[in-house]
Structure formats: C-alpha cells, structure tokens
Design an enzyme around this catalytic site. Structure first.
Site, PDB file in Angstrom:
ATOM      1  N   THR A 379       0.909  -1.136   0.000  1.00  0.00           N
ATOM      2  CA  THR A 379       0.000   0.000   0.000  1.00  0.00           C
ATOM      3  C   THR A 379       0.943   1.178   0.000  1.00  0.00           C
ATOM      4  O   THR A 379       2.148   0.999   0.159  1.00  0.00           O
ATOM      5  CB  THR A 379      -0.852  -0.114   1.289  1.00  0.00           C
ATOM      6  OG1 THR A 379      -1.628  -1.298   1.217  1.00  0.00           O
ATOM      7  CG2 THR A 379      -1.732   1.067   1.557  1.00  0.00           C
ATOM      8  N   ASP A 421      -9.341  -9.059   0.439  1.00  0.00           N
ATOM      9  CA  ASP A 421      -9.498  -8.484   1.779  1.00  0.00           C
ATOM     10  C   ASP A 421     -10.854  -8.816   2.411  1.00  0.00           C
ATOM     11  O   ASP A 421     -11.114  -8.470   3.563  1.00  0.00           O
ATOM     12  CB  ASP A 421      -9.310  -6.959   1.743  1.00  0.00           C
ATOM     13  CG  ASP A 421      -7.878  -6.559   2.076  1.00  0.00           C
ATOM     14  OD1 ASP A 421      -7.076  -7.424   2.435  1.00  0.00           O
ATOM     15  OD2 ASP A 421      -7.551  -5.355   1.975  1.00  0.00           O
TER      16      ASP A 421
HETATM   17  N1  GLY Z   1      -5.196  -3.975   1.205  1.00  0.00           N
HETATM   18  C1  GLY Z   1      -4.709  -3.627   2.466  1.00  0.00           C
HETATM   19  C2  GLY Z   1      -5.696  -2.927   3.317  1.00  0.00           C
HETATM   20  O1  GLY Z   1      -6.607  -2.306   2.797  1.00  0.00           O
HETATM   21  O2  GLY Z   1      -5.594  -2.969   4.509  1.00  0.00           O
END
Ligand code: GLY
Length: 570
Positions: A379, A421
C-alpha cells in the site's frame, strides 16, 4: 526540551525556506512526504502554484500511479483524511467495491475449500488473491475527483497533467523498480507484468534508463479531459470490461457506472491533550487505533521505558485486544448497521479491556473464536501540509504489491486484487487460517474491510501530526506506535518513524519485531512471559509531517525503508 530544539530550528529558518537535515525536511510553506521523490516534488510544485493540500494530493496520487506502481494507482482504492485550517475534518472513502456478480462463496471450490494457486509473483497464494476475479471495482479516480470537486482550488486538468507528462516522457528507472522488473522477468506467470517495465522493443529497461508508459499516459489523458467519467464511462471503461470478459473477470459496465466515492465523517478519538482523526469503516484502522490509544491512556507510560520488556509486553497486549475486536465486529458499515463503533472507541470499553492485562505474563488469544492469516502488505501513504494550514493524510492500495499483476495492454495500469481483503470462507475462523465472520463476507457492492489508517492528530484544533503507512494489518500498529513515540516519548517525527516497532494481531498469537532493534535480553524476558517472537526486517514505511504551529515549522520524514521516498518542502 523538544520545543527548545524546534525553536532553534525556527531561528535557522528565518533566512531559509526549507532545509534537509539527515532524514528530516524542515519547511514553512508546504511539505509533501511520499514514497516517490518525483511525486513529492510534483506535489510541492502544485503548492507553489497556489494550490492547496487537496490539489497537491490529487497531483501526487496520480504521479505515484506512474512512478510507484507497486501501490500508487488508478486501478485500486483508498482513503483520504482532510483537515482544513479551521480545524474541521472530513474523509473521502474510495475503497474498491465487490462487483454486482460477486457472492460470499465465489472463491470456494466444490468441496467448500479455498484452493491455492500461483499468484503474479509466482508464489503460492489462496485464490481469492489471484486472477481477474480478485479485482474489486476501482475507486481511486472517483475518490480523487470527489476530493477535488469539494475541496480543490486549481483546475482538475492541471493536477492530472504532471502524471501524463512523466508517463509520456519517462523517468529514470530506480534500482528498486529495476529489481522488481528482473524478479517479474524470472518468476511472474503473467505476460502483462513480465512486459510491464520493458522498453518499446521488448528489451528490459535497465537501471537508470528512461522508462516510458505511453498507454498509461493515454488513459490519464482521458481522465484529465473527462474527469471521473474518463475512467468509469467511455473508452477506458469499455476497455476495462473487454479485459474482464477476456480474462474471466466479473466487473461490468454497470459496476463502473454505479461506483461512487463517499464523503464520510472521520472517526474521532482523544489521547491526552490531542484529538485523533482517522478512518471509519470500511477501514478498521481508525477504530483499532482509537481503541488502542484509549487503552494506552490508562497506562502510566512515564514509568515505562521505551523499548523495555514492559513496554513491548503492554503494546502486544493492547494490540491483541483491539485486533480481536476488529476480527469480531468490523466490516463495511453500509452493509452492517449494528457495528458497535461508539462502544469500541469509548473510554469505558477501554477501561474494561485494560483491566485484564497482566503485566507479568502474556494472555492467550482464544483460538476457538477468531483469527486472521493474511492481509496484503503493499500500500502507499503520503502526507501533505500547505501554507494555508490545511493537511491531508492519504493511503491507497492495490492490496498486494502490484495488485493482481493484471492489466490491459491498451490501458497501461495495474488492477488491484482487493477482493482478497474480504473474509473468503463464511463461518470458517481459525488460528492459522481466515476470519469467517459475517460483517466482512463478500456481498455485491460491499467494500472490503481495510487496515489502512490515514490519520491526523490535532492539537488545539490544528493539525499536529499527519501520518500513515503501508503494511496490511501492521499499518494500524505502526501508526499507533509512531503516535505514541511523538506524544509520549518526545521523539521528533523522523525518529518516531525509524524507532523500533512491533506487531501483534491477536491471531496468529505472536509478536513480530524489527530484528535489529530489540535487545537479546528483552527478547529473552518476553519469551519468559510466554510471548512467541518472530523477527522481521522492517515494519511499515511511514510518511509523516509534524507541525509546530507556534514556530511555524513543518517537519517531514520519509521512512528509510521506502527506497524511492522523500519528504520535500519549501
Ligand atoms: N489492502 C490492504 C488494506 O486495505 O488494509
């Protein structure tokens, strides 16, 4: 003592606009800290042209999609926290959504299991992270567009243009990108990713050579000329849908047309004399951060030395409790009316949670209830402060590093694999496996739970610390510790970012620690208290700005674990 130090820096700045001193950047008029020096420089250019922090953020985000493609994106999603000069705060939620054709069992095989396969880097991974079905409806363009419409000041086209020029004219391939290129060359099963960094003729772009992205420049030009519609309607949208049909994806034109970013109230907590503004669900970041800050407020930190056994033990116990609550309760609030947000972030709940912390031994995470194995760790976060007193904390992501690794040759950008996720196996919660609780099961148009924690800590109604990080679930904990380091351990933001971090997420029941930063004696003592320790090289890649309003100084820092990052000020 810290303020005496800052005051001497203020005097130094009487004749200087900005100065870099070993890892920190001091400035008075504006600062951008991001994981790409080029993107930070563009953000500063926008501020110098009179743009505000939102304008600079839009431009920085688009440039990161060009220069930091592992996580900077137009094919993913994220969150933006904004505080204006009057102290009023808001957030923009541009998290990806599940497509209309998605369903809770979409990743299960006939036996109800979550199969494994090779992902875009050639590593074995569960299939909810692999292929075109793992792609959520992207939110980034809609989010940046909404932020600009509501709070920007310069023309939209001027903010997209720098990214177009960098994609068109190219930039010098950095060592870290070159390393990725050779890695994909050797290991990726995905032709798009294998060819991603190559030159026109197909040969590898070498370290230090110009890397151009003409297809991405064309896509960005559509966005420049048509705003949000340049992505969600028209030629780009048609090509996205064609790509999905050809590759087994389920995102339709209807999904793209229906996607909206949302302005949401920030989650607000307090810690000692400070106000904490962070992201509400669908991120778990704000809830867990505020719960942990409330728990820490009950500890006597004056009596606990930084990095001591007692300190690490206390952090781990606080994290364990907040992550258990995260696993049990959190998901997209638009689909879960009963998330007990007020309770989880209340001082009374923290008191109850704090009472059963035993400072002599580790608790045991209850394996029969909840657990979580995996969250993407790639991220990117950036922080912006402008001369008007506005601040932006923005974290966005493709989920895994380089997302799904998939993309259309015609469009030139990488799609996320954010569907990973969601909780993939309904009802299956295990110590080694997944969370299967209802709030974060897949549903059409639901946003998947995130750990991103873009945060602004305010003092006396003004931004004081603008902070965030990549790192999947570790994000919440690295932001948490950085805030503690600044407020309780009197560290300037650069030191706070570099200082030792740990991570505990309830399950697996273990403490990850930065291997060079915890002494052997402390490790031994923690093990004697029944903690299981796992060494890692680094946790987080934080990008932060600390603001000393009294002396009119901004201090920026880019984590040394971010190879291409930089805090730039003026
Ligand atoms: N894809 C990592 C998060 O949104 O925590």
């Amino acid at each position: 003592m810290k303020y005496t130090y800052l005051f001497s820096i203020a005097l130094l700045l009487v004749s200087l606009n900005a100065t870099d001193v070993s890892g920190q950047t001091y400035a008075r008029n504006g600062l951008v800290a991001s994981s790409s020096k080029i993107a930070s420089e563009v953000g500063i250019d926008i501020l110098k042209k009179g743009g505000n922090a939102i304008d600079a953020s839009v431009a920085t985000a688009f440039v990161l999609a060009v220069t930091h493609p592992s996580a900077g994106n137009i094919g993913g999603g994220g969150f933006l926290v904004f505080m204006d000069a009057t102290g009023s705060a808001t957030t923009i939620d541009f998290r990806e959504k599940a497509p209309l054709k998605a369903s809770p069992e979409m990743f299960l095989d006939k036996a109800g299991n979550l199969a494994k396969g090779l992902n875009h880097t050639g590593r074995e991974t569960t299939i909810n992270h692999i292929g075109a079905k793992s792609i959520g409806v992207p939110g980034t363009v809609a989010g940046l567009y909404l932020a600009h419409q509501k709070y920007g000041s310069l023309p939209w086209a001027d903010l997209v243009q720098p990214a177009i020029e960098i994609a068109e004219d190219g930039f010098l391939l950095t060592w870290s990108l070159f390393e990725r290129e050779t890695n994909f060359e050797a290991n990726s099963p995905i032709p798009f990713l294998k060819a991603y960094f190559r030159k026109d003729g197909g040969e590898l772009t070498q370290f230090g050579e110009l890397w151009k992205q003409p297809e991405l420049a064309n896509t960005l030009s559509e966005i420049r000329d048509h705003g949000k519609d340049g992505f969600y309607k028209g030629v780009v949208a048609k090509e996205i849908v064609k790509f999905m049909k050809e590759n087994g994806g389920i995102i339709s034109l209807k999904d793209l047309k229906r996607y909206t970013a949302v302005e949401r109230k920030p989650l607000k907590g307090t810690y000692k004399d400070y106000d904490i503004y962070s992201m509400a669900p669908p991120s778990s970041g704000g809830v867990a951060l505020i719960e942990m800050m409330n728990l820490m407020e009950l500890a006597d930190l004056d009596a606990i030395e930084f990095n001591s056994t007692a300190y690490v033990h206390l952090l781990a116990e606080v994290m364990r409790r907040a992550f258990a609550d995260r696993a049990e309760h959190l998901g997209d609030a638009d689909f879960n009316e009963d998330i007990p947000l007020d309770k989880l972030t209340s001082k009374a709940f923290a008191k109850m949670r704090f009472e059963n912390i035993d400072m002599a031994k580790a608790s045991v995470s209850d394996a029969t209830k909840f657990g979580q194995l995996y969250d993407g760790s790639s991220t990117t976060h950036f922080s912006v402060a402008d001369a008007y007193g506005n601040a932006v904390s923005l974290t966005y992501t493709l989920e895994n590093s380089y997302g799904s690794g998939m993309g259309s040759d015609k469009l030139g950008f990488i799609f996320n694999n954010e569907m990973g996720d969601f909780n993939p196996v309904p009802g299956n919660t295990s110590t080694t496996g997944q969370i299967g609780t209802n709030p974060n099961l897949i549903q059409p148009e639901k946003r998947m739970l995130s750990s991103m924690t873009p945060t602004i800590v305010a003092k006396d109604g003004k931004p004081y610390l603008i902070i965030g990080s990549p790192g999947g679930r570790t994000i919440i904990n690295t932001v948490f510790q950085t805030v503690l380091n600044v407020i309780d351990y009197d560290m300037q933001v650069d030191k706070a970012i570099e200082a030792m971090k740990i991570h505990h997420s309830w399950l697996p029941d273990s403490i990850m620690y930065e291997r060079d930063l915890l002494s052997p004696d402390t490790r031994k003592a923690l093990e004697a208290m029944n903690h299981k320790l796992i060494p890692v090289n680094r946790l987080g890649a934080l990008m932060g700005i600390q603001i000393d309003v009294k002396n009119n100084i901004m201090i920026g820092a880019s984590d040394s674990s971010s190879p291409d990052g930089a805090a730039i000020g003026y």
